[in-house]
Design a protein around this motif. Structure first.
Motif, PDB file in Angstrom:
ATOM      1  N   UNK A  19       0.838  -1.200   0.000  1.00  0.00           N
ATOM      2  CA  UNK A  19       0.000   0.000   0.000  1.00  0.00           C
ATOM      3  C   UNK A  19       0.869   1.244   0.000  1.00  0.00           C
ATOM      4  N   UNK A  20       0.461   2.191  -0.840  1.00  0.00           N
ATOM      5  CA  UNK A  20       1.168   3.466  -0.925  1.00  0.00           C
ATOM      6  C   UNK A  20       0.193   4.612  -0.731  1.00  0.00           C
ATOM      7  N   UNK A  21       0.655   5.632  -0.035  1.00  0.00           N
ATOM      8  CA  UNK A  21      -0.107   6.879   0.035  1.00  0.00           C
ATOM      9  C   UNK A  21       0.536   7.835  -0.963  1.00  0.00           C
ATOM     10  N   UNK A  22      -0.319   8.510  -1.735  1.00  0.00           N
ATOM     11  CA  UNK A  22       0.186   9.263  -2.891  1.00  0.00           C
ATOM     12  C   UNK A  22       0.669  10.655  -2.505  1.00  0.00           C
ATOM     13  N   UNK A  23       1.705  10.681  -1.713  1.00  0.00           N
ATOM     14  CA  UNK A  23       2.281  11.972  -1.306  1.00  0.00           C
ATOM     15  C   UNK A  23       2.816  12.719  -2.521  1.00  0.00           C
ATOM     16  N   UNK A  24       3.210  11.992  -3.564  1.00  0.00           N
ATOM     17  CA  UNK A  24       3.783  12.672  -4.742  1.00  0.00           C
ATOM     18  C   UNK A  24       2.757  13.562  -5.431  1.00  0.00           C
ATOM     19  N   UNK A  25       1.478  13.272  -5.232  1.00  0.00           N
ATOM     20  CA  UNK A  25       0.461  14.123  -5.846  1.00  0.00           C
ATOM     21  C   UNK A  25       0.608  15.569  -5.348  1.00  0.00           C
ATOM     22  N   UNK A  26       1.098  15.692  -4.105  1.00  0.00           N
ATOM     23  CA  UNK A  26       1.195  17.023  -3.500  1.00  0.00           C
ATOM     24  C   UNK A  26       2.603  17.602  -3.580  1.00  0.00           C
ATOM     25  N   UNK A  27       3.495  16.926  -4.285  1.00  0.00           N
ATOM     26  CA  UNK A  27       4.893  17.372  -4.297  1.00  0.00           C
ATOM     27  C   UNK A  27       5.042  18.860  -4.644  1.00  0.00           C
ATOM     28  N   UNK A  28       4.400  19.348  -5.710  1.00  0.00           N
ATOM     29  CA  UNK A  28       4.585  20.772  -6.036  1.00  0.00           C
ATOM     30  C   UNK A  28       4.161  21.678  -4.894  1.00  0.00           C
ATOM     31  N   UNK A  29       3.012  21.344  -4.277  1.00  0.00           N
ATOM     32  CA  UNK A  29       2.503  22.170  -3.186  1.00  0.00           C
ATOM     33  C   UNK A  29       3.354  22.062  -1.931  1.00  0.00           C
ATOM     34  N   UNK A  30       3.780  20.840  -1.631  1.00  0.00           N
ATOM     35  CA  UNK A  30       4.593  20.654  -0.426  1.00  0.00           C
ATOM     36  C   UNK A  30       5.880  21.447  -0.552  1.00  0.00           C
ATOM     37  N   UNK A  31       6.341  21.613  -1.777  1.00  0.00           N
ATOM     38  CA  UNK A  31       7.549  22.410  -2.010  1.00  0.00           C
ATOM     39  C   UNK A  31       7.235  23.906  -1.943  1.00  0.00           C
ATOM     40  N   UNK A  32       6.249  24.345  -2.684  1.00  0.00           N
ATOM     41  CA  UNK A  32       6.028  25.797  -2.784  1.00  0.00           C
ATOM     42  C   UNK A  32       5.550  26.377  -1.461  1.00  0.00           C
ATOM     43  N   UNK A  33       4.807  25.592  -0.672  1.00  0.00           N
ATOM     44  CA  UNK A  33       4.283  26.121   0.587  1.00  0.00           C
ATOM     45  C   UNK A  33       5.372  26.303   1.639  1.00  0.00           C
ATOM     46  N   UNK A  34       6.534  25.693   1.422  1.00  0.00           N
ATOM     47  CA  UNK A  34       7.621  25.844   2.400  1.00  0.00           C
ATOM     48  C   UNK A  34       7.973  27.314   2.603  1.00  0.00           C
ATOM     49  N   UNK A  35       7.895  28.082   1.522  1.00  0.00           N
ATOM     50  CA  UNK A  35       8.227  29.512   1.610  1.00  0.00           C
ATOM     51  C   UNK A  35       7.320  30.251   2.586  1.00  0.00           C
ATOM     52  N   UNK A  36       6.118  29.730   2.770  1.00  0.00           N
ATOM     53  CA  UNK A  36       5.163  30.447   3.618  1.00  0.00           C
ATOM     54  C   UNK A  36       5.255  30.006   5.076  1.00  0.00           C
ATOM     55  N   UNK A  37       6.075  29.008   5.367  1.00  0.00           N
ATOM     56  CA  UNK A  37       6.238  28.559   6.758  1.00  0.00           C
ATOM     57  C   UNK A  37       7.305  29.416   7.433  1.00  0.00           C
ATOM     58  N   UNK A  38       6.921  30.675   7.657  1.00  0.00           N
ATOM     59  CA  UNK A  38       7.914  31.637   8.127  1.00  0.00           C
ATOM     60  C   UNK A  38       8.404  31.350   9.538  1.00  0.00           C
ATOM     61  N   UNK A  39       7.592  30.683  10.325  1.00  0.00           N
ATOM     62  CA  UNK A  39       8.006  30.392  11.697  1.00  0.00           C
ATOM     63  C   UNK A  39       8.553  28.983  11.825  1.00  0.00           C
ATOM     64  N   UNK A  40       9.111  28.486  10.745  1.00  0.00           N
ATOM     65  CA  UNK A  40       9.857  27.228  10.767  1.00  0.00           C
ATOM     66  C   UNK A  40      11.338  27.541  10.636  1.00  0.00           C
ATOM     67  N   UNK A  41      12.200  26.717  11.234  1.00  0.00           N
ATOM     68  CA  UNK A  41      13.636  26.939  11.051  1.00  0.00           C
ATOM     69  C   UNK A  41      14.009  26.789   9.566  1.00  0.00           C
ATOM     70  N   UNK A  42      14.846  27.675   9.115  1.00  0.00           N
ATOM     71  CA  UNK A  42      15.303  27.649   7.730  1.00  0.00           C
ATOM     72  C   UNK A  42      15.895  26.282   7.380  1.00  0.00           C
ATOM     73  N   UNK A  43      16.605  25.724   8.341  1.00  0.00           N
ATOM     74  CA  UNK A  43      17.291  24.452   8.147  1.00  0.00           C
ATOM     75  C   UNK A  43      16.315  23.332   7.770  1.00  0.00           C
ATOM     76  N   UNK A  44      15.192  23.299   8.487  1.00  0.00           N
ATOM     77  CA  UNK A  44      14.213  22.245   8.241  1.00  0.00           C
ATOM     78  C   UNK A  44      13.580  22.434   6.867  1.00  0.00           C
ATOM     79  N   UNK A  45      13.309  23.685   6.524  1.00  0.00           N
ATOM     80  CA  UNK A  45      12.713  23.944   5.212  1.00  0.00           C
ATOM     81  C   UNK A  45      13.663  23.530   4.100  1.00  0.00           C
ATOM     82  N   UNK A  46      14.951  23.795   4.295  1.00  0.00           N
ATOM     83  CA  UNK A  46      15.942  23.398   3.283  1.00  0.00           C
ATOM     84  C   UNK A  46      16.006  21.883   3.143  1.00  0.00           C
ATOM     85  N   UNK A  47      15.969  21.203   4.284  1.00  0.00           N
ATOM     86  CA  UNK A  47      16.041  19.747   4.244  1.00  0.00           C
ATOM     87  C   UNK A  47      14.839  19.174   3.503  1.00  0.00           C
ATOM     88  N   UNK A  48      13.663  19.742   3.761  1.00  0.00           N
ATOM     89  CA  UNK A  48      12.482  19.242   3.059  1.00  0.00           C
ATOM     90  C   UNK A  48      12.553  19.565   1.569  1.00  0.00           C
TER      91      UNK A  48
END
Length: 872
Positions: A200-229
């Motif tokens: 069984x797989x969950x289709x996280x890849x369907x959201x790949x573009x969004x999971x990437x672009x939304x990182x910019x809006x997570x302003x109260x996240x450490x930069x390091x974690x956003x880079x790793x993601x």
RNA sequence: GCCCGCCUGGCGGAAUGGCAGACGCAGCGGACUUAAAAUCCGCAGCCGUACGGCGUGGGGGUUCGAAUCCCCCGGCGGGCACCA
């Protein structure tokens, strides 16, 4: 140390006080909030990563939950309605290991651990809403998780597909990449095989573009974690194109490759297939050499160590492909061990001049190396590539229609041409793969589907949920106990009623933790979540945990929230608007100098000598003091929070863990540091005792100099604390409170004057309230003595600084000459520039330095500094 | 290999362009004590008797002024790593 607790002078008896205040908070329901509050207070959701019930809490937990509790208590005092829950990430392999090794049922082991750890957390005095507690191993939780999965399945967000996995033939289970060590199963030691399994797989890849672009809006996240993601999601732009085989294999006429460098197509030397590629399989069917090569590659496994040390190796299939742009040009098709089936198409074209891996491969097998990108300023006739591929910018040459273009233009032009020829197109590719969630394990959430010979995969009907784990399982055989169970898996097909089989795989434990934060909003809901409750409380305003979850847990949770939105469970996309990653708790490690090559020693076995050396407590033998490193059972450099709390109290443990250093850094746990923190608790208590109780009149009309100075210090501390707590600068907050305590102590040595006693009383009352997020029990104890108004500090609003007392009476202005400090002058705040400069020039030492010099410039920064710039 | 972070007294750290070393730990001196512990008072970056000089990993730069901004170098730590 314990003897000293009964010594002379008034002593704060934390052993009696801490349980008393914990009971008072519980009785008054101080930390309880409703799923959907009726009040109109602003909401604040603070959450610490919930613990795995491994047996006992460790210092990492103490740090994590203390940080969260400071935030929760502070925000509550600031007028927020604060959701601060706790629960248990209760499924997982350690429970099964305990079952195998100690013959204790995983459920029993887990629930006993939970009981122990709950009591330990409660002794810390955390401001948690315990009415929301749940454990993920409870059907009342995981049944809802099964419902979510079925909703995902209906929405096309879950699917069953074949994939290559690490298979441990001895244990009969799939292993995660992290569980394969040097090509062998971490438990069994058996050589791990690559195997294709239906999972069984969950289709996280369907959201790949969004999971990437939304990182910019997570302003109260450490930069390091956003880079790793960002890296993990791994977006790349390139082209997908097809190479026609010169002589087609049966059923296979062409090979598809993915490339980010279509501009280098003219530099092609070969085409390489992953060992698992269908064409490689087809060749192996008739070519024993190819089959042997593929088998060998498969044995290498997927561990990082294997990959790192693996030499690039290949097998020439004898097949040839036609170049898409160059009529008549053909290139060999190899099977290569460095090509991954999982990424792109599982096949690449090799351009040795401009890719290091291709170059290594080409040198080994004596393939052509043709540069097609000329570095800026290089001579086209003389530029060559030796053993380092050129990957920089430049001008394309040797490339027909692309000649003269730069790399970026070349990529665009090559894609146009591929599209014109109908053999390829531009494509964005992602490193992120779909999330395989099937595990062949007992102690996890059953995947709620049934396999029917006639109907295929049939979801368990919603009304039959939860699918409950059977209790009567045995662990005497390798593999999945659910599979061995005599009856559990045999059920009637919900669709046709024929005999069918339950899925015996369970979910990856990361599924459990991907939505627990949502469940906390309405833990009793009949559905996975109550929509009104999650609409009110989510997202989590402040999430706190270790950096080790920077990718997996946090990325899965971001995916789950989106999937829950698309299935109508929540209205938001991002689960955590603020994230704080704490450092580890470390300690010195110790080894006996003699013994069996130096066995590790526990800190309590070691006595540090005044000269810095260390000896064993019992034997007196020398001890080697090792590195300061993360507490771990194997190094025995652990300190048990229970022992610390029993000896010094929860407040002391909390205070020390906050005071040592900034919370995002690793901290070192030291005995001396704890003792210092303990001294402070006693000191604050003594200050309160010294005031002789609650009797204090109304605000006096007049304050003497010292009284006024103390009041200013008090109110400046209120302002400074507020700023420090808002900024997670808890170590600075601690320092400000030490300063206030010092100021109160200093005031006891000046002669009596109007308002002084009152100012002291105010100072200590405020000290108690300011210290309350960090040392809540002591705060209550002091407050109860000095302001017995029947209210708890936990119920009081945060103190407000009196603006009239914030402005300093005088300011000290530094006076520099040519940037060097030569003196200071005391001036009223905001004194006129001329007055300050005159005073500065008149400062004796400044006068002396300036003598005979000509001032060419006077710099004045109000209330801060004067700098005289002199000529000659 | 690529990416990120960090480097300040004996130690943890504070100061994010304006008095470097707040606050704590460890240390030293003193008071109290028969003594110790606890507590209280004081000292404390380095060099120098002192006026002073030097000082935030090293070098350079910007600025009236740099721990803080920029460039180069070094060291330590972490993450990712055949991703075409």
């Amino acid at each position: 140390m314990s003897e000293t607790l009964t010594e002379t002078g008034p002593r704060y008896d934390f052993r009696a006080a801490e349980p008393r205040w914990q009971a008072a908070w519980a009785e008054r329901g101080c930390f309880h909030v409703a799923d959907v509050p009726a009040d109109d207070k602003p909401k604040y959701y603070v959450l610490e990563m919930f613990p795995y019930p491994s047996g006992k809490i460790h210092m990492g937990h103490v740090r994590n939950y203390t940080l969260g509790d400071v935030v929760a208590r502070y925000k509550r005092a600031r007028g927020y309605s604060v959701l601060h829950p706790m629960g248990w990430d209760a499924f997982g392999l350690p429970a099964e290991n305990a079952a195998r090794e100690r013959r204790i049922h995983p459920a029993k082991w887990t629930w006993e651990n939970i009981a122990t750890m709950r009591a330990e957390l409660q002794r810390m005095g955390l401001s948690l809403d315990w009415s929301r507690e749940f454990a993920t191993c409870d059907p009342a939780y995981y049944g809802h998780q099964q419902k979510l999965f079925l909703d995902f399945l209906r929405a096309g967000l879950a699917e069953r597909k074949e994939s290559w996995v690490n298979w441990d033939p001895a244990d009969g289970t799939v292993l995660a990449n992290e569980q394969v060590i040097d090509g062998r199963g971490w438990r069994s030691g058996a050589l791990v095989e690559k195997k294709q399994l239906s999972q069984w797989f969950l289709r996280i890849t369907k959201y790949a573009p969004e999971l990437l672009s939304a990182l910019d809006r997570l302003e109260r996240w450490p930069e390091r974690v956003r880079l790793m993601q960002e890296r993990w999601i791994g977006r790349s732009e390139g082209a997908r194109l097809r190479f026609a085989l010169a002589e087609p294999e049966p059923g296979i006429a062409e090979v598809e490759v993915y490339t980010t460098r279509p501009d280098t197509l003219y530099g092609m030397s070969f085409l390489a297939l992953a060992p698992e590629h269908p064409l490689a399989t087809a060749v192996a069917a008739r070519d024993a050499g190819a089959a042997a090569f593929i088998a060998e590659s498969r044995r290498m496994g997927t561990s990082e160590a294997a990959i790192e040390t693996a030499e690039k190796r290949g097998y020439d299939t004898g097949l040839r492909v036609r170049h898409p742009f160059v009529k008549g040009a053909v290139f060999p098709v190899w099977i290569a061990n460095f090509v991954l089936m999982e990424y792109g198409t599982g096949a690449i074209f090799g351009c040795p001049a401009h890719d290091q891996r291709d170059l290594d491969f080409a040198r080994k097998y004596k393939l052509r190396v043709l540069p097609v990108v000329l570095p800026p300023g290089a001579d086209a006739d003389r530029f060559t590539v030796a053993d380092e591929a050129y990957v920089g910018p430049g001008t394309i040459y040797h490339s027909g229609f692309m000649d003269g273009l730069d790399v970026e233009a070349g990529k665009r032009r090559a894609i146009e041409e591929l599209e014109r020829l109908g053999v390829g197109r531009g494509e964005v590719n992602w490193r992120l793969r779909d999330w395989g969630v099937s595990r062949q394990r007992y102690w996890g959430c059953p995947i709620p589907v049934i396999h029917c010979a006639a109907c295929g995969v049939v979801p368990v009907p919603d009304e039959q949920l939860p699918v409950v784990l059977p209790d009567d399982v045995t662990f005497d055989r390798p593999g999945n106990p659910l599979d061995h169970h005599p009856t559990w898996k045999h059920v009637a097909c919900p669709a046709c009623g024929a005999p069918a089989q339950r899925e015996t795989d369970t979910f990856d434990v990361f599924v459990d933790s991907s939505w627990y934060f949502a469940r906390f909003c309405s833990p009793q809901a009949k559905e996975p979540v109550m929509r009104d409750a999650v609409d009110h409380w989510l997202p989590v305003d402040q999430y706190i945990g270790g950096i080790e979850h920077a990718i997996l847990h946090l990325l899965y949770s971001r995916f789950f929230t989106r999937a829950m939105k698309d299935t109508g469970h929540v209205g938001i996309e991002e689960p955590f608007s603020g994230l704080f990653t704490q450092g580890m708790v470390t300690h010195e490690s110790y080894r006996s100098a003699s013994g069996l090559n130096g066995t590790w020693l526990y800190p309590e076995e070691v006595i540090r000598q005044p000269d810095g050396s260390a000896v064993h407590r019992d034997s007196g033998e020398p001890v080697v003091v090792g590195r300061v490193e993360a507490m771990s059972k194997s190094k025995r450099n652990t300190v048990d929070p229970e022992a610390i709390i029993a000896r010094y109290g929860a407040d002391t443990a909390r205070w020390f863990i906050l005071s040592d250093n900034p919370p995002e850094r690793d901290m070192e746990w030291t005995e001396a540091g704890v003792a210092g923190a303990f001294r402070f608790t006693q000191r604050v208590f003594r200050l309160a005792e010294g005031l002789g109780g609650a009797a204090i009149g109304d605000t006096p009309d007049r304050f003497g100099t010292a009284a006024l100075a103390l009041r200013r210090a008090t109110h400046r501390t209120i302002a400074a604390m507020t700023e420090a707590l808002e900024g997670f600068a808890f170590n600075v907050a601690v320092a400000r409170l030490y300063e206030l305590a010092n100021a109160v102590a200093d005031s006891e040595r000046v002669p009596a004057e109007p308002g002084l006693q009152w100012a002291r009383h105010e100072a200590v009352r405020m000290l108690a309230r300011l210290v309350s997020p960090m040392m809540p029990h002591l705060a209550e104890e002091v407050h109860a003595r000095l302001a017995p108004d029947g209210r708890l500090v936990a119920e009081l609003p945060w103190p407000e600084a009196d603006p009239g007392l914030l402005a300093a009476e005088t300011v000290t202005i530094a006076v520099q000459v040519m940037g060097k400090l030569r003196g200071t002058v005391e001036m009223p705040p905001d004194a006129p520039r001329d007055a300050v400069l005159a005073a500065a020039r008149g400062e004796p030492n400044v006068m002396r330095v300036l003598e005979g010099k000509r001032i060419v410039k006077e710099v004045y920064v109000p209330n801060r500094i004067v700098n005289f710039v002199t000529g000659d």
